[in-house]
Design a protein around this motif. Structure first.
Motif, short mmCIF file in Angstrom:
data_model
loop_
_atom_site.label_atom_id
_atom_site.label_comp_id
_atom_site.label_asym_id
_atom_site.label_seq_id
_atom_site.Cartn_x
_atom_site.Cartn_y
_atom_site.Cartn_z
N GLY B 75 -2.92 -5.46 -5.56
CA GLY B 75 -2.04 -4.20 -4.99
C GLY B 75 -0.90 -4.07 -4.20
O GLY B 75 -0.44 -3.50 -4.08
N LEU B 76 -1.53 -5.30 -3.15
CA LEU B 76 -0.32 -5.92 -2.62
C LEU B 76 0.75 -6.02 -2.52
O LEU B 76 1.70 -5.40 -2.31
CB LEU B 76 -1.15 -6.81 -0.99
CG LEU B 76 -1.49 -5.93 -0.30
CD1 LEU B 76 -2.09 -7.77 0.66
CD2 LEU B 76 -1.10 -5.17 0.78
N ALA B 77 0.51 -6.37 -3.42
CA ALA B 77 2.19 -6.82 -4.66
C ALA B 77 2.70 -6.66 -4.88
O ALA B 77 3.95 -6.46 -4.51
CB ALA B 77 1.66 -8.12 -5.33
N ARG B 78 2.06 -5.24 -5.46
CA ARG B 78 2.71 -3.76 -5.71
C ARG B 78 2.80 -2.86 -4.86
O ARG B 78 4.39 -1.81 -5.38
CB ARG B 78 2.42 -3.06 -7.35
CG ARG B 78 1.97 -3.66 -8.50
CD ARG B 78 1.30 -2.99 -9.53
NE ARG B 78 0.05 -3.66 -9.03
CZ ARG B 78 -1.47 -2.79 -8.57
NH1 ARG B 78 -1.05 -1.87 -8.95
NH2 ARG B 78 -2.60 -3.31 -8.47
N GLY B 79 2.14 -3.51 -3.69
CA GLY B 79 3.23 -2.83 -2.68
C GLY B 79 2.07 -1.19 -2.50
O GLY B 79 2.94 -0.46 -1.75
N ASP B 80 1.09 -1.09 -3.28
CA ASP B 80 0.21 -0.36 -3.29
C ASP B 80 -0.65 -0.68 -1.82
O ASP B 80 -1.65 -1.19 -2.28
CB ASP B 80 -1.01 -0.08 -4.06
CG ASP B 80 -1.62 0.79 -4.35
OD1 ASP B 80 -2.16 1.46 -3.08
OD2 ASP B 80 -2.55 1.20 -5.38
N LEU B 81 -0.93 0.45 -0.98
CA LEU B 81 -1.60 0.26 0.73
C LEU B 81 -2.36 1.29 0.36
O LEU B 81 -3.29 2.22 1.44
CB LEU B 81 -0.38 0.36 1.89
CG LEU B 81 0.00 -1.14 1.76
CD1 LEU B 81 0.92 -0.69 3.10
CD2 LEU B 81 -0.95 -2.15 2.13
N LEU B 82 -3.21 2.23 -0.97
CA LEU B 82 -4.07 2.74 -0.36
C LEU B 82 -3.68 4.06 -0.12
O LEU B 82 -2.04 4.16 0.19
CB LEU B 82 -4.77 2.86 -0.10
CG LEU B 82 -6.13 1.70 -0.52
CD1 LEU B 82 -6.83 1.58 0.22
CD2 LEU B 82 -6.72 1.46 -1.64
N PHE B 83 -4.15 5.45 0.24
CA PHE B 83 -4.07 6.85 0.17
C PHE B 83 -4.80 7.34 1.23
O PHE B 83 -5.70 6.67 1.95
CB PHE B 83 -4.50 7.62 -0.41
CG PHE B 83 -3.43 8.23 -1.87
CD1 PHE B 83 -2.89 7.27 -2.15
CD2 PHE B 83 -3.31 9.04 -1.50
CE1 PHE B 83 -1.90 7.64 -3.50
CE2 PHE B 83 -2.56 9.69 -2.29
CZ PHE B 83 -1.57 9.13 -3.57
N SER B 84 -3.59 7.44 2.51
CA SER B 84 -4.46 8.20 4.19
C SER B 84 -4.81 9.44 4.02
O SER B 84 -4.13 10.84 2.92
CB SER B 84 -2.49 8.80 4.54
OG SER B 84 -2.76 9.63 6.20
#
Lengths: 637, 327
Positions: B75-84
């Motif tokens: 996820g990190l590699a795709r720049g995905d840091l979850l939702f606020s």
């Protein structure tokens, strides 16, 4: 191989006497700040201890109307829900100090343990621990604390654990390097060698040695903990059940205390209290570090400003011998202390053009002090108290900085002790020679001159753009000589120019100096502890002892027929390759202590030929032969 | 040289990995259920146990830790840091909006505090032991002991509330402006936070600059520089050139401290940087944002340290050109 006498051929460079006055000044600043810090903290501790007696209200319960103005009942008024601000301030002291002390204790405990483990289990354990320490130090610790506090909740113990968890790395790093140093101290190595166990070594030898530093680290940790706790509370992450200074400011900020008149009582007192606590720890930490730091003794001011401003005397010299390059008359230098130390006592001599004058004496004889005085580079508390000097007939007065500055590098060149380390590591050697050359010419001419003079001392052109660390010791020595002769001075002062060089290199350097004398018409003042070596190249010799000249004359006369017992001992301390074998005698005891001057001959306590008169009569220099003088009472008997 | 760079890169990759792992571990180590960190508090509180399990599996939190960690990394590699949970937007977007403002503040404060601290520290060292040195030292320690948020509040009180010179809140004007006026307004609004943050970091720079120059002035080359006839100014430049070395390290390492300070100062001034975002996330228990911001800051500081390690040789010829094999 070497002489059995304690006066060894490899001399330790003379350390400058400890600048006592400056140390005292510095120490007193540290002591003053330390006292101030301790006072602030003591006051806060007392407030924390007696909080219930000082504050009349419960800090957590409303005790008045909202936004009450200061009154007798509420010295600082009340906040928006009617809590007494003074009580909050007083009880807040408890929270801040408790958290700071506990966090600092835990952090120090962990840090010290890690430091000892890393210092005593080198290799893997150490590498892993120190990597961890670096890791924590590299993190933005405030953000780490905020994030940890957000996840792990708010409470006194949680806060302490979080703060300590972030702070411990710094004491660990500082203390570990100290542990490594202490480990190598002679007596600790000795104890280890004699079979003392690791734990005994640590408890008996290491811990006491690092205690001052550990104390300083504890104070620093507390300093950081106070600020971190306040920041956490200010962000609303503090212990919800206890009001701290940070909490007060949090509410003041969140409820816009600025817009009411309460700010004066609501914002300033907790802010100033925080500042006082942080400052108290900062001052105390600084004081402990400074007072425990052995480097303190060397942190002297460079020079007194007063000396630099005094107008230099440039009157033509009276009674100067015509044609002398350097003439020194009755020069005395003292180090300010209690009592003052007279390192040079009424010394007179002169150097003729093209002559090489050897100045000889053991460590502590005052020769380096004399040289520094000649160059106007004496540092406080050393100062010239009497006498004067002329260079090429030009009066330099009492050798004040500003007066000598005009001839330094131009008419007097200087080669310092440890010349190998006298180059700035950050500049190329060509640049450093150019700087000297630029004193008397423009920049492009100076560059050309630097190339010229570097070649003159035998540095090949490809090495001119090298940095000092890229050159060998002998080459660096030559670069320093090049700098000293760039502006074709009439006098070259060389202080132990070959000490620390191997025999071959030192012979080359001496040969170079003589060559330069012939090519540039230099006079040389050659200072060394090594009498036979100096006698080989010098025309004339001066032998110094206890700050005085004890013998002078032509080099051949002095070494051939030494008239002073000290000179004889200096000569016999070195074995001769030629000539008959003889017993090495040398000097048997320590040089005379200049802090306790006696009326008599300074050498008499060590003199094998001393008589009754030597104890109370000061021997004058008297002629023993044509151009050969010695200061010894026993000559006549 | 190449070996040195490789080792440095490896070390920093390790630190980076540690930061990422910590970020992964935090919500899983913290007390309570992961659900508490995924949903807004009022929502999480009202869930039945079955619903909780459902949420967990929805987010893949019932998988083995290793799998979770793998998913997290990819996820990190795709720049995905979850939702606020508070904003209902991807954390990455939020961070991108805020990071520029923080960079402006922190960058400006690093520059200013380094220059001021170095100038004061060098001057103190040159005149060490004098009353002026003692005065500067005491004064700087005093300023350094002022908590940044307190300084910020006092500045607001004096310059915004009492004198009405600067606006209290925000980085952008409330009315629509553009062009030079906008730039002027942005500068005006960043003055007070910048001053606050700068004051907070002068102290460490000053102390390092002072002690670095004090120890350089005791070196033999300084005596030589004097003896060869250089003026006081030239001698001082010689020593300062070498005293800059430790200073460069302190400046960049201090970034970490400044970033933390920014978190607090931005809160005081309602400045829309990362720090303010962190504060809002703490208040709203918006853990995804908190983690994302923490990770971003950690990466920023690690990169700064890395750059320092690479730049250091440019200042120090002994590292740039290690001793050649000469006799």
């Amino acid at each position: 191989m070497t002489a059995p006498a304690p006066l060894s051929a490899v001399d330790v460079p003379e350390p400058p006497p400890a600048p006592i006055a400056a140390v005292a000044a510095k120490a007193s600043l540290a002591r003053r700040l330390g006292g101030l810090g301790a006072g602030l903290l003591l006051f806060l501790v007392l407030v924390a201890l007696f909080a219930p007696l000082i504050a009349r209200h419960d800090p957590d319960l409303p005790s008045g109307l909202p936004y009450e103005s200061p009154s007798l009942a509420h010295p600082f008024g009340t906040n928006d829900v009617g809590q007494d601000l003074f009580a909050q301030l007083v009880f807040g002291t408890r929270v801040s100090l408790t958290i700071a002390t506990l966090s600092a204790l835990v952090a120090l405990g962990v840090g010290l343990t890690v430091a000892l483990l890393a210092g005593y289990h080198r290799g893997r354990v150490e590498a892993a621990l120190m990597r961890l320490v670096d890791l924590i130090l590299a993190f933005p610790f405030m953000v780490l604390v905020i994030v940890l506090a957000a996840f792990f909740g708010r409470g006194l113990l949680t806060t302490v654990v979080i703060l300590a968890g972030v702070i411990w790395a710094r004491p660990a790093r500082v203390l570990r390097s100290q542990v490594l140093k202490v480990r190598e101290y002679q007596h600790v190595v000795g104890a280890r060698a004699m079979g003392a166990s690791t734990s005994r070594c640590i408890c008996r030898h290491v811990v006491p040695r690092i205690a001052p530093l550990a104390a300083a680290q504890f104070v620093r940790a507390a300093n950081i903990a106070v600020l971190l706790e306040a920041s956490l509370s200010f962000l609303g992450l503090g212990d919800p059940n206890r009001v701290s200074w940070g909490t007060m400011l949090y509410f003041a900020n969140a409820r816009n205390a600025f817009l009411t008149d309460a700010w004066l009582w609501w914002i300033l007192p907790p802010g100033l209290a925080l500042t006082a606590a942080i400052l108290g720890f900062a001052f105390l930490g600084y004081a402990i570090e400074e007072l425990a730091d052995p480097r303190l003794a060397r942190a002297a001011p460079r020079h007194s400003r007063r000396g630099a401003r005094r107008p230099p005397a440039v009157t033509p010299a009276e009674g100067a011998h015509a044609g002398m390059v350097l003439e020194v008359r009755d020069l005395s230098v003292e180090y300010l202390a209690d009592p003052p130390v007279r390192a040079v006592d009424g010394v007179s001599f002169s150097v003729g053009p093209g002559r090489v004058l050897g100045l000889v004496g053991e460590s502590g004889s005052g020769k380096s002090t004399l040289v520094m005085a000649l160059l106007g580079l004496l540092r406080p508390p050393g100062r010239v108290v009497a006498g004067n000097a002329t260079v090429n007939g030009r009066e330099l007065g009492r050798l004040h900085r500003a007066a000598v500055a005009r001839v330094r590098g131009r008419e007097i060149g200087f080669i310092p002790q440890n010349a190998m380390n006298a180059l700035n590591p950050a500049y190329t050697v060509h640049h450093q020679v150019t700087e000297a050359a630029a004193l008397t010419r423009d920049l492009s001419a100076a560059r050309q001159r630097a190339t010229e003079v570097l070649e003159l001392v035998g540095i090949p052109a490809p090495r001119h753009r090298a940095y000092p660390h890229e050159l060998s010791g002998g080459m660096r020595q030559r670069v320093v000589i090049a700098m000293a002769v760039t502006n074709e001075p009439s006098l070259l002062v060389a202080d132990e120019p070959v000490t620390g060089l191997d025999v071959v290199t030192s012979a080359r350097v001496l040969r170079l100096l003589l060559e330069l004398r012939d090519r540039l018409g230099l006079s040389i003042l050659l200072v060394s502890h090594d009498l036979p070596l100096v006698a080989r190249v010098a025309d004339d010799l001066l032998v110094m002892y206890g700050g005085r000249i004890v013998e002078r004359g032509g080099a051949k006369a002095v070494t051939g027929a030494p008239a002073h017992p000290y000179t004889r001992q200096l000569l016999s301390a070195f074995p001769s390759l030629r000539g008959p074998r003889r017993r090495m005698t040398g000097l048997t005891s320590e040089p005379t202590d200049l802090t306790a001057p006696s009326a008599g001959c300074p050498f008499h306590p060590r003199c094998p030929d001393r008589g009754e008169a030597c104890r109370c009569t000061h021997p004058p220099l008297v002629e023993v032969d044509v151009g050969h003088e010695a200061a010894c009472l026993m000559r006549d008997q | 040289m190449a070996g040195h760079v490789a080792r440095t890169v490896a070390q920093y990759l390790l630190v980076l990995f540690a930061a990422i792992s910590l970020n992964f571990a935090l919500p899983r180590l913290a007390p309570g259920d992961a659900v508490d960190y995924l949903l807004p508090p009022e929502q999480a509180g009202s869930l039945t146990p079955e619903q909780r399990t459902q949420v967990l599996s929805q987010f893949g939190l019932d998988e083995p830790l290793a799998t979770q960690f793998g998913d997290y990394l990819s996820g990190l590699a795709r720049g995905d840091l979850l939702f606020s949970v508070r904003y209902g937007r991807p954390v990455t977007e939020l961070l991108a909006e805020r990071v520029g403002w923080s960079a402006l503040l922190v960058g400006g404060a690093v520059l200013l505090s380094t220059v001021i601290g170095a100038v004061l520290g060098f001057r103190s060292a040159w005149r060490r032991g004098t009353s002026r040195d003692a005065g500067t030292l005491t004064g700087v320690m005093l300023v350094d002991s002022l908590p940044p948020f307190f300084v910020g509040m006092v500045l607001i009180l004096v310059f915004s509330v009492q004198l009405d010179l600067f606006p209290i809140f925000g980085a952008l004007p409330t009315v629509d402006t553009s062009g030079p006026a906008l730039v002027g307004e942005v500068i005006r609004r960043s003055v007070l936070p910048l001053v606050t943050l700068t004051l907070a970091y002068i102290g460490p720079v000053y102390l390092v600059a002072r002690s670095a120059l004090v120890s350089e002035l005791q070196e033999d080359y300084v005596l030589m520089a004097e003896a060869k006839g250089l003026s006081d100014r030239q001698v001082r430049r010689h020593a300062e050139r070498n005293a800059l070395l430790p200073l460069s390290t302190v400046t960049l390492i201090g970034l970490g401290a400044l970033v933390g300070g920014a978190a607090v100062v931005e809160t005081v001034f309602s400045y829309p940087g990362l720090g303010r975002l962190i504060y809002e996330a703490v208040l709203a228990r918006d853990y995804a944002v908190l983690q994302g911001a923490f990770l971003l800051l950690a990466i920023g500081v690690i990169v700064a340290n890395f750059v320092n390690d690479l730049l250091y040789p440019l200042l120090d010829p002994r590292v740039r050109r290690p001793r050649a094999a000469t006799a």
